[in-house]
Design an enzyme around this catalytic site. Structure first.
Site, mmCIF file in Angstrom:
data_model
loop_
_atom_site.group_PDB
_atom_site.id
_atom_site.type_symbol
_atom_site.label_atom_id
_atom_site.label_comp_id
_atom_site.label_asym_id
_atom_site.label_seq_id
_atom_site.Cartn_x
_atom_site.Cartn_y
_atom_site.Cartn_z
ATOM 1 N N SER A 214 0.807 -1.219 0.000
ATOM 2 C CA SER A 214 0.000 0.000 0.000
ATOM 3 C C SER A 214 0.842 1.273 0.000
ATOM 4 O O SER A 214 0.337 2.350 -0.320
ATOM 5 C CB SER A 214 -0.960 0.011 1.187
ATOM 6 O OG SER A 214 -0.268 -0.204 2.399
ATOM 7 N N ASP B 51 -4.068 6.089 11.503
ATOM 8 C CA ASP B 51 -3.131 5.681 10.464
ATOM 9 C C ASP B 51 -1.876 6.541 10.519
ATOM 10 O O ASP B 51 -1.866 7.685 10.049
ATOM 11 C CB ASP B 51 -3.787 5.781 9.088
ATOM 12 C CG ASP B 51 -2.914 5.226 7.970
ATOM 13 O OD1 ASP B 51 -1.759 4.857 8.245
ATOM 14 O OD2 ASP B 51 -3.393 5.162 6.826
ATOM 15 N N HIS C 108 0.557 5.263 6.464
ATOM 16 C CA HIS C 108 0.430 5.828 5.127
ATOM 17 C C HIS C 108 0.578 7.345 5.201
ATOM 18 O O HIS C 108 0.786 7.901 6.270
ATOM 19 C CB HIS C 108 -0.909 5.419 4.513
ATOM 20 C CG HIS C 108 -1.077 3.938 4.418
ATOM 21 N ND1 HIS C 108 -1.809 3.213 5.338
ATOM 22 C CD2 HIS C 108 -0.599 3.036 3.530
ATOM 23 C CE1 HIS C 108 -1.783 1.926 5.009
ATOM 24 N NE2 HIS C 108 -1.043 1.790 3.921
#
Length: 374
Positions: A128, A349, A352
């Site tokens: 990702s 998160d 990311h």
């Protein structure tokens, strides 16, 4: 009497000028000791060949001309990276530009990129974080050529954006470990010494590889049930050891299959997380609420061991692979994560990166390596 008054006036004027000059010198000296500089006045820095300048050693500077695009104008951004859409209240994190210590590099020019790679196929291969960088690049290109017709195809783990006028395709191949996961009677098996997907990769003109984050996943988020090396099956293994074995398998594949006259190969360095404030000498629990980069050019917690392993593997390869050594510059960006401002309102998160945001710098460095020579 008139001469005396004039003489006093002249002396006062000279004193005032000297005083103002001293203030200016003090301001310049103070600026020289600051780490986060304003970017104005830095445009004339020397641009040199990337082989003679470490593009990855530097500092973050404030630049009011950033970001390079608006998320609302890019049709390729996934909700999980669109921090402004999900309510992030601050925008200062969008305004930082990376400045190497010894030189500068060219600002990204999407039209120039398309012309250079006309008729070519580019592919990001990885997890990702590769998705993060892929979406960033296609947004940056789209911003430069908004009227150029483009198409997006998502199929079987392969996403491709094609800029039709230039016949340039930019793809993402999702494979978080690079090596194979196969179904066996015991369940999902991670084969540390097998790569079967490489036939697709060999067709590309540029490849940007990445793996790391999924090697740390355990429990329900783990992508496999067993590991295999040769005929031996393992329920688990030291993750750095497994990571090293898989990287060596990938390196052997690349040495055997890559033709450097046809294909340029890059490896995205280890992208850091910011889940422990103590790593940057903060009382913060994680990246939530962080508003600006760290001062300086070093990270208090040091370089992760995975980065050293990656460097060792690349150094032993026969075929040229350019390392996008983004680890330290990304460690400094504790402010760049979605944190609570992503698609999952209950999530946090710190792995990311927001878009626009840090991955745009990764792609500027990719562009610089291509333009300045790798």
């Amino acid at each position: 009497m008139e001469m005396g008054v004039r003489s006093v006036t002249v002396r006062r004027h000279l004193v005032v000028q000297c005083f103002l000059f001293l203030i200016l010198l003090l301001q310049e000296a103070r600026a020289d000791h600051q780490v986060l500089y304003n970017a104005s006045g830095l445009r004339s820095r020397k641009q040199v060949n990337s082989s003679t300048c470490n593009l990855f050693q530097g500092r973050w500077v404030f630049d009011s001309s950033y970001p390079l695009y608006d998320a609302s104008n890019c049709p390729f951004i996934d909700p999980e990276f669109d921090c402004q859409k999900y309510g992030r209240p601050d925008k200062q994190y969008l305004k930082y530009r990376w400045l190497p210590d010894a030189c500068d590099f060219p600002r990204f020019d999407g039209l120039d990129f398309l012309r250079r790679w006309r008729g070519k196929k580019i592919m990001f291969v990885g997890d990702s974080l590769s998705l993060n960088q892929w979406e960033s690049l296609v947004c940056m290109i789209h911003q430069s050529a908004p009227n150029s017709q483009s198409s997006l195809i998502r199929k079987d783990g392969l996403n491709t954006v094609t800029f039709d006028e230039y016949a340039v395709s930019v793809s993402l191949y999702r494979t978080p470990y690079l090596v194979d996961i196969v179904r066996e009677s015991v369940g999902r098996v991670l084969n540390l010494d097998s790569i079967q997907a490489g036939d697709t990769w060999k067709q590309m003109d540029m490849l940007i590889f990445n793996t790391w984050h999924w090697w740390l996943h355990k429990g329900s988020s783990q992508g496999w049930d067993y590991m295999r090396e040769g005929t031996k099956l393992y329920k688990d293994m030291d993750r750095l050891t497994a990571f090293t074995k898989a990287l060596n398998t990938w390196a052997s594949w690349a040495d055997l299959n890559i033709d450097p006259t046809k294909t340029k190969v890059f490896f995205q360095g280890i992208s850091p997380t910011h889940y422990q404030g103590k790593e940057w000498n903060s009382q913060s629990k994680n990246c939530y609420g962080e508003l600006e980069p760290l001062n300086g050019s070093t990270y208090p917690a040091g370089t992760p061991e995975a980065a050293a392993i990656l460097n060792q593997v690349l150094s032993k390869m026969r075929k040229p692979v350019y390392l996008l050594d983004i680890t330290t510059l990304s460690q400094l960006r504790k402010d760049g994560h979605p944190s609570a401002y992503g698609e999952d309102p209950k999530g946090m998160d710190c792995s990311h990166w927001c878009l626009p945001g840090l991955p745009d710098t990764w792609n500027q460095l990719l562009y610089a390596a291509l333009v300045m020579g790798t």
